[in-house]
Design an enzyme around this catalytic site. Sequence first.
Site, PDB file in Angstrom:
ATOM      1  N   TYR A 130       0.827  -1.216   0.000  1.00 27.05           N
ATOM      2  CA  TYR A 130       0.000   0.000   0.000  1.00 27.05           C
ATOM      3  C   TYR A 130       0.859   1.264   0.000  1.00 27.05           C
ATOM      4  O   TYR A 130       0.426   2.317   0.453  1.00 27.05           O
ATOM      5  CB  TYR A 130      -0.890   0.024   1.241  1.00 27.05           C
ATOM      6  CG  TYR A 130      -2.100  -0.878   1.206  1.00 27.05           C
ATOM      7  CD1 TYR A 130      -1.987  -2.237   0.913  1.00 27.05           C
ATOM      8  CD2 TYR A 130      -3.366  -0.379   1.500  1.00 27.05           C
ATOM      9  CE1 TYR A 130      -3.090  -3.067   0.899  1.00 27.05           C
ATOM     10  CE2 TYR A 130      -4.484  -1.203   1.496  1.00 27.05           C
ATOM     11  CZ  TYR A 130      -4.332  -2.545   1.194  1.00 27.05           C
ATOM     12  OH  TYR A 130      -5.439  -3.369   1.197  1.00 27.05           O
ATOM     13  N   LYS A 150       5.831 -14.264   2.328  1.00 26.02           N
ATOM     14  CA  LYS A 150       5.834 -15.080   1.099  1.00 26.02           C
ATOM     15  C   LYS A 150       7.272 -15.064   0.598  1.00 26.02           C
ATOM     16  O   LYS A 150       7.564 -14.622  -0.516  1.00 26.02           O
ATOM     17  CB  LYS A 150       4.849 -14.470   0.092  1.00 26.02           C
ATOM     18  CG  LYS A 150       4.647 -15.281  -1.173  1.00 26.02           C
ATOM     19  CD  LYS A 150       4.017 -16.631  -0.957  1.00 26.02           C
ATOM     20  CE  LYS A 150       3.899 -17.377  -2.285  1.00 26.02           C
ATOM     21  NZ  LYS A 150       3.660 -18.820  -2.085  1.00 26.02           N
ATOM     22  N   ASP A 172       0.191 -18.552   1.644  1.00 29.25           N
ATOM     23  CA  ASP A 172      -0.702 -19.542   1.037  1.00 29.25           C
ATOM     24  C   ASP A 172      -0.953 -20.703   1.999  1.00 29.25           C
ATOM     25  O   ASP A 172      -2.090 -21.127   2.226  1.00 29.25           O
ATOM     26  CB  ASP A 172      -0.139 -20.040  -0.310  1.00 29.25           C
ATOM     27  CG  ASP A 172       1.332 -20.415  -0.241  1.00 29.25           C
ATOM     28  OD1 ASP A 172       2.031 -19.942   0.688  1.00 29.25           O
ATOM     29  OD2 ASP A 172       1.802 -21.188  -1.091  1.00 29.25           O
ATOM     30  N   ASP A 193      -4.758  -7.802   5.170  1.00 29.90           N
ATOM     31  CA  ASP A 193      -6.080  -7.337   4.724  1.00 29.90           C
ATOM     32  C   ASP A 193      -6.905  -8.555   4.298  1.00 29.90           C
ATOM     33  O   ASP A 193      -8.068  -8.716   4.688  1.00 29.90           O
ATOM     34  CB  ASP A 193      -5.917  -6.352   3.561  1.00 29.90           C
ATOM     35  CG  ASP A 193      -7.261  -5.847   3.053  1.00 29.90           C
ATOM     36  OD1 ASP A 193      -8.130  -5.557   3.892  1.00 29.90           O
ATOM     37  OD2 ASP A 193      -7.448  -5.758   1.827  1.00 29.90           O
ATOM     38  N   ASP A 195     -10.071 -10.758   6.637  1.00 24.67           N
ATOM     39  CA  ASP A 195     -11.430 -11.051   6.156  1.00 24.67           C
ATOM     40  C   ASP A 195     -11.723 -12.546   6.294  1.00 24.67           C
ATOM     41  O   ASP A 195     -12.805 -12.949   6.731  1.00 24.67           O
ATOM     42  CB  ASP A 195     -11.590 -10.640   4.682  1.00 24.67           C
ATOM     43  CG  ASP A 195     -12.034  -9.191   4.524  1.00 24.67           C
ATOM     44  OD1 ASP A 195     -11.736  -8.386   5.424  1.00 24.67           O
ATOM     45  OD2 ASP A 195     -12.677  -8.872   3.505  1.00 24.67           O
TER      46      ASP A 195
HETATM   47  N1  GGG Z   1     -14.409   0.194   7.560  1.00 23.49           N
HETATM   48  C1  GGG Z   1     -13.454  -0.327   6.675  1.00 23.49           C
HETATM   49  C2  GGG Z   1     -13.610   0.127   5.250  1.00 23.49           C
HETATM   50  O1  GGG Z   1     -14.407   0.954   4.915  1.00 23.49           O
HETATM   51  N2  GGG Z   1     -12.793  -0.468   4.408  1.00 23.49           N
HETATM   52  C3  GGG Z   1     -12.817  -0.159   3.041  1.00 23.49           C
HETATM   53  C4  GGG Z   1     -11.754  -0.883   2.302  1.00 23.49           C
HETATM   54  O2  GGG Z   1     -11.949  -1.254   1.181  1.00 23.49           O
HETATM   55  N3  GGG Z   1     -10.604  -1.063   2.895  1.00 23.49           N
HETATM   56  C5  GGG Z   1      -9.522  -1.705   2.287  1.00 23.49           C
HETATM   57  C6  GGG Z   1      -8.358  -1.816   3.195  1.00 23.49           C
HETATM   58  O3  GGG Z   1      -8.475  -1.548   4.389  1.00 23.49           O
HETATM   59  O4  GGG Z   1      -7.312  -2.214   2.715  1.00 23.49           O
END
Ligand code: GGG
Length: 362
Positions: free
Chosen positions: A142, A193, A226, A250, A254
Site C-alpha cells: 500500500y 511469502k 498460502d 487485509d 477477512d
Molecule cells: N471500515 C473499513 C472500510 O471501509 N474499508 C474499506 C476498504 O476497502 N478497505 C480496504 C483496506 O483496508 O485495505
Amino acid sequence: MAGTKPSYHIASIPGDGIGIEVVAAAIQVVEKLAKHLGTFDIDFTHIPWGTAYYKEHGRYVSEDALDTLRRFDATLFGAVGAPDVPDHISLWGLLLAIRGPLQLYANVRPVRTFPGTKSPLATAANGAIDWVLVRENSEGEYSGQGGRSHLHQPWETATEVAIFTRVGIERIMRFAFETARSRPRKLLTVVTKSNSMRNGMVLWDEIAAEVARDFPDVTWDKMLVDAMTVRMVTKPESLDTIVGTNLHMDILSDLAAALAGSIGVAPSSNLDPTRKNPSLFEPVHGSAFDITGKGIANPVATFWSAAEMLSWLGEKEASKQLMECVERVCAAGIVTPDLGGSSKTQEVTDAVIAEIEKLPKP
Ligand code: GGG
C-alpha cells in the site's frame, strides 16, 4: 486536578453507506455508557468526509485533514466506498489519506467466535478461534508507488511497487511480539511469502528473527501466506497472534472474520503506538451499499471498535463492560439478518442501551 473526570473528544467520520448507520448506533451506545457510569465524559464531533463530500468539493477530505484530526483524542470511522466512484479513488481519498500520513502503523484486528455467531468450521469448536491479527498499516503493498505507461497500446504497462523498510518492519514486528507477550499463550506466527518474493519478504523473515531475540518468552513460527490459509481452516487452535504485511493481513483478516462466524462483528484499531497522533477505530467491513438504508446493518463491529477505542484511551473497565453488554444482547439472539436474526440496527442498539442501564453505578 485530583478528582477531575477524564474528558475525551472524538472525531466521528461515518463516511459512506452503512458506515453512517453503524457509527450513529455506536455514538448512542458510547454516550449512554459515559452518562450511566459517570466516570468519564466523551463527545463526538461529526466530520462529513466521504463520497458526498467528494462530489461537492472534489476531494474526500478537507485540505487540513491531518491537523483537524490531530485536535481530537481519537477517530471513530465507519466505512468508505461507493458504487459510482472507483474504489481506488475513494480508498486513497479517505482512509489511506489518514492511515499512512498519521503513521497509524499498527492495524489490530481481534477475531473470536462471538455469542450469536457460529463458525462454519467443524475444526473450530470450543473457542478454537481466538486470534489477534496485526496488520502492517503504513507501507508494503500500500505504498502507492507505481505508475501506468504505454497507454492504450497492446503493451500498456502498470507497476505496483511494494516498499518494505527496516524501520517499518521492525516497529510492527516489535508491536506484534509485544501483543503476543500480553496474551496468555504468548504465541506469534509471522506470515510472509519469502519463497517467491525474494527481497522484501526475506527482509521480513530476517527482522522477525532479530526481534525474536528480545522476546525469549514468546514462541514464534513462520508461515507462507498460502499455507497460512490452510492452517487457519484446518488447525485454528494452533494460532494466536498473527503478523503480516498490509495486503496479506487485509486478506487474511477477512478470512479470519468469516471463519469466526461473521465479518459483521469484526473490529479494527489503526494505532499509532507512539501516541504522537490520534488513533482511528473502525469496523473491518466496508460500506455495503446493497443493504444501505434498510436499517439492518450489523452495528456490533462498530460497538466492538468503540470498545477498543475506550480501552486505548485508558477506559479499560468501561470498555470491558460495554463488550459484556454487547455479548449479552447477541447471546439473547437480538442480532441482525447477517447473523441469522431479524433485528434491525436500532433494535440491537436499543437492547445494548437497555443492558447498559442495568450496569451497577460505580
Ligand atoms: N471500515 C473499513 C472500510 O471501509 N474499508 C474499506 C476498504 O476497502 N478497505 C480496504 C483496506 O483496508 O485495505
